[in-house]
Scaffold this motif. Structure first.
Motif, PDB file in Angstrom:
ATOM      1  N   THR A   1       0.857  -1.189   0.000  1.00  0.00           N
ATOM      2  CA  THR A   1       0.000   0.000   0.000  1.00  0.00           C
ATOM      3  C   THR A   1       0.885   1.228   0.000  1.00  0.00           C
ATOM      4  O   THR A   1       2.107   1.137  -0.020  1.00  0.00           O
ATOM      5  CB  THR A   1      -0.909   0.018   1.236  1.00  0.00           C
TER       6      THR A   1
ATOM      7  N   ILE B   1     -13.658   0.812  -7.862  1.00  0.00           N
ATOM      8  CA  ILE B   1     -13.668   0.821  -6.398  1.00  0.00           C
ATOM      9  C   ILE B   1     -14.263   2.150  -5.972  1.00  0.00           C
ATOM     10  O   ILE B   1     -13.606   3.194  -6.012  1.00  0.00           O
ATOM     11  CB  ILE B   1     -12.261   0.620  -5.818  1.00  0.00           C
TER      12      ILE B   1
ATOM     13  N   THR C   1      -5.266   2.848  -6.294  1.00  0.00           N
ATOM     14  CA  THR C   1      -5.970   4.013  -5.762  1.00  0.00           C
ATOM     15  C   THR C   1      -5.152   5.252  -6.073  1.00  0.00           C
ATOM     16  O   THR C   1      -3.946   5.286  -5.815  1.00  0.00           O
ATOM     17  CB  THR C   1      -6.149   3.892  -4.237  1.00  0.00           C
TER      18      THR C   1
ATOM     19  N   SER D   1      -8.441  10.139  -2.671  1.00  0.00           N
ATOM     20  CA  SER D   1      -9.482   9.864  -1.679  1.00  0.00           C
ATOM     21  C   SER D   1     -10.847   9.745  -2.355  1.00  0.00           C
ATOM     22  O   SER D   1     -11.126  10.390  -3.369  1.00  0.00           O
ATOM     23  CB  SER D   1      -9.521  10.996  -0.651  1.00  0.00           C
ATOM     24  N   SER D   2     -11.704   8.938  -1.761  1.00  0.00           N
ATOM     25  CA  SER D   2     -13.072   8.786  -2.269  1.00  0.00           C
ATOM     26  C   SER D   2     -14.056   9.694  -1.536  1.00  0.00           C
ATOM     27  O   SER D   2     -15.252   9.671  -1.820  1.00  0.00           O
ATOM     28  CB  SER D   2     -13.522   7.331  -2.120  1.00  0.00           C
TER      29      SER D   2
ATOM     30  N   PRO E   1     -12.032   7.095  -7.812  1.00  0.00           N
ATOM     31  CA  PRO E   1     -10.789   7.197  -7.057  1.00  0.00           C
ATOM     32  C   PRO E   1      -9.870   5.987  -7.203  1.00  0.00           C
ATOM     33  O   PRO E   1      -8.669   6.082  -6.961  1.00  0.00           O
ATOM     34  CB  PRO E   1     -11.276   7.302  -5.606  1.00  0.00           C
ATOM     35  N   ALA E   2     -10.451   4.842  -7.596  1.00  0.00           N
ATOM     36  CA  ALA E   2      -9.655   3.608  -7.620  1.00  0.00           C
ATOM     37  C   ALA E   2     -10.348   2.561  -8.478  1.00  0.00           C
ATOM     38  O   ALA E   2     -11.558   2.630  -8.728  1.00  0.00           O
ATOM     39  CB  ALA E   2      -9.464   3.076  -6.190  1.00  0.00           C
ATOM     40  N   SER E   3      -9.578   1.577  -8.900  1.00  0.00           N
ATOM     41  CA  SER E   3     -10.142   0.456  -9.656  1.00  0.00           C
ATOM     42  C   SER E   3      -9.259  -0.767  -9.465  1.00  0.00           C
ATOM     43  O   SER E   3      -8.147  -0.666  -8.935  1.00  0.00           O
ATOM     44  CB  SER E   3     -10.262   0.799 -11.147  1.00  0.00           C
TER      45      SER E   3
ATOM     46  N   ASN F   1      -3.704   9.554  -0.146  1.00  0.00           N
ATOM     47  CA  ASN F   1      -4.410   8.279  -0.109  1.00  0.00           C
ATOM     48  C   ASN F   1      -3.979   7.334  -1.229  1.00  0.00           C
ATOM     49  O   ASN F   1      -4.423   6.190  -1.282  1.00  0.00           O
ATOM     50  CB  ASN F   1      -5.926   8.514  -0.217  1.00  0.00           C
TER      51      ASN F   1
END
Length: 328
Positions: free
Chosen positions: A88, A236, A266, A269-270, A286-288, A319
């Motif tokens: 991460t 995501i 990511t 931030s979401s 924000p992410a996938s 993030n």
């Protein structure tokens, strides 16, 4: 039902992850002499203009492929090694440093873009990067004469564009384009004649039912042809169905005794924010993630090298980070 157009999103950060992974898969799977059947259940238009109205309206390519290519890439220290299963963002939100040069999987991705954009390849100027390939064109690039590509697209405008774009390739019967529901059409092609297949399932998820249909479709596919390579892209976002889908796919793979890999990127931030007037600002995507059942044994190492660079170059806030999990 037909409100989604990928032209608005072509070249965004999700495409960078998706297409880097797809190229690595195609490169490996087409090395064998046995014929390969590739099935793309939601093919889109096939090719996109990065200088067109759709892409310029959304601006997503600016935070994706253009951001990736405009950042200094040879500068810093080597990429920090990821643990065996998961990596991460660094503690405190610091971005992992980019390695000197590109990771091999990202280099392959950029080389493919150069092949479609000769002026970009010659000058290195991203202003000349104007053509962006969807998954059908990426898949076709790696096929030999013995391989087959089945493309499905329901959107009437995208189907028309896809048909015209594929026709320009002049590859004849190697590529078949159908205006059908890919979830349902997939059943008729499994198992494939030569017993080798890769399936990409990449719906729009504009309807919540898509999440359930993906899980059901993949369960049926693995039951019909257990040794195929099944690839699912998923967003995501703050929606229970989105977070449940990779868990369902992992459970499916484990119960079927198949290996699996899950890579997620990511970039921000979401959380919702507000501007100076109090207007709510939605963060967009924000992410996938990419979930692969029966991945090649080489894929984990390729993504382990590429994902830190994606975070370093595409991350927009503290993030930013990635996860890479595998099993089986």
């Amino acid at each position: 039902m037909f409100s989604y157009r990928h032209a608005f999103h072509a070249g965004n950060h999700a495409d960078v992850l998706k297409h880097t992974t797809l190229i690595a898969l195609m490169k490996y799977l087409t090395q064998k002499d046995t014929a390969l059947t590739v099935i793309d259940t939601h093919a889109g238009a096939g090719l996109y203009r990065l200088d067109g109205d759709y892409t310029e309206t959304s601006g997503e390519a600016q935070e994706g492929i253009f951001r990736l290519l405009s950042e200094p890439k040879a500068a810093a220290a080597p990429v920090k090694k990821a643990p065996a299963a998961t990596k991460t963002a660094a503690a405190g939100g610091a971005k992992p440093a980019a390695a000197p040069g590109w990771a091999p999987a990202l280099q392959d991705y950029i080389d493919l873009l150069r092949g479609l954009n000769p002026q970009f390849a010659e000058t290195g100027d991203i202003a000349h990067l104007k053509i962006y390939p969807g998954s059908p064109f990426i898949e076709q690039q790696f096929l030999s004469g013995r391989d087959k590509l089945k493309l499905f697209e329901l959107h009437p405008t995208d189907f028309k564009s896809l048909s015209g774009n594929i026709e320009q390739l002049g590859v004849g019967r190697q590529v078949a384009v159908s205006r059908e529901d890919g979830f349902e059409a997939l059943k008729t092609f499994l198992p494939p004649p030569a017993r080798r297949a890769m399936v990409l399932c990449d719906p729009s998820y504009e309807m919540k039912s898509d999440y359930g249909r993906v899980a059901t479709c993949m369960a049926d596919a693995v039951k019909r042809f257990a040794t195929g390579t099944y690839v699912v892209w998923y967003p995501i976002i703050p929606r229970p169905e989105a977070h449940d889908l990779p868990r369902k796919l992992k459970t499916l793979a484990v119960k079927a005794g198949r290996s699996w890999l899950n890579a997620a990127l990511t970039v921000k931030s979401s959380k919702l924010t507000t501007d100076t007037t109090g207007e709510v600002i939605r963060p967009g995507l924000p992410a996938s993630g990419m979930f692969v059942i029966n991945p090649p044994h080489t894929l984990k190492a390729e993504l382990q090298a590429a994902l830190p660079q994606m975070v370093a170059l595409l991350g927009q806030d503290r993030n930013a980070g990635f996860t890479l999990e595998h099993g089986g």
